[in-house]
Motif scaffolding. Structure first.
Motif: not given
Length: 268
Positions: A166-174
């Protein structure tokens, strides 16, 4: 002229940032060991604190690149201390990004360091300053997903894996949102130095509304699906499945109750 002592003070890591890192470490340990009575709360604290750390590093990257490009005023503004409270727009850089994570699971781009662009000469330097922030998100995403694409997940607890996903998803979206060539976002800052003066003047009045326009578009179902299909494709390329990132979001929103489907994998 700044003295050596003042320069060291300007660059000393803030206790506020160190405190956030400490929360990240302790909550990460609680997720890994399943020590917390409510593992969802531990996931929430771990992901939120790690997300704030990444926001601080994003802004630090802008500031540090600007310093080496000629803006020597950066240090006196406190940007090199990694203190989120030193940002000119703490609301945009910290509060709103965290709220968007809680409400929608989207990595909202920040944008807070004030750079005196007149001190910087050369279009490439201006472009690099703008690119430095989202490149930090890219690096953070690579680090978070390293256990996945290195096939090194043996021994990693399932809930911790979900939290990383989930943290990786946040970084990719950002990173994706930040690199959009939309006025007000870093992507536009990358190309702005190469545009004509006339175009830059025409775009300037609408720059404050660029981010709002992007998020308004994300509320359109077709655009939202297209965007997250792209995010999922990037995560799959990094070895992270949609199930893992979705379960990470489920555990993050611990107040809603954990999805039984996700729990079934944890309890295996």
């Amino acid at each position: 002229m700044p003295t050596a002592a003042s320069r060291r003070s300007d660059r000393r890591i803030s206790p506020v940032f160190l405190g956030i890192v400490a929360v990240m470490g302790v909550s990460g340990w609680a997720v890994w060991t399943d020590y917390a009575a409510t593992v969802g709360l531990a996931v929430f604290l771990f992901v939120t604190s790690a997300w704030i750390v990444s926001l601080c590093l994003h802004e630090y990257a802008h500031a540090r690149t600007a310093l080496h490009s000629g803006d020597i005023s950066i240090g006196t503004k406190g940007y090199l201390t990694l203190n989120p409270l030193a940002y000119t727009h703490a609301l945009l850089s910290i509060v709103l990004p965290v709220l968007f994570v809680i409400m929608g699971g989207i990595g909202l781009p920040g944008g807070a360091v004030f750079i005196e662009r007149g001190r910087i000469q050369g279009r490439w330097k201006h472009s690099l300053i703008s690119a430095a922030g989202p490149l930090t998100n890219v690096l953070f995403a690579i680090v978070c997903t390293a256990p996945f694409w290195l096939d090194a997940l043996d021994g990693v607890p399932m809930v911790f894996r979900y939290a990383l996903a989930f943290l990786a998803l946040l970084q990719v979206t950002a990173a994706i949102l930040n690199f959009l060539p939309v006025p007000g976002l870093d992507g536009y800052g990358v190309i702005e130095p190469w545009l004509s003066y006339k175009i830059r003047r025409q775009v300037e009045p609408i720059a404050p509304f660029g981010l709002l326009a992007v998020f308004a578009l994300l509320f359109i179902p077709e655009v939202n699906h297209f965007f997250f299909d792209g995010v999922d494709a990037v995560l799959r390329g990094l070895g992270v499945s949609g199930l893992e990132s979705d379960c990470g979001l489920e555990y993050y929103r611990f107040w809603q109750g954990t999805n039984e489907f996700c729990e079934s994998f944890v309890n295996q």
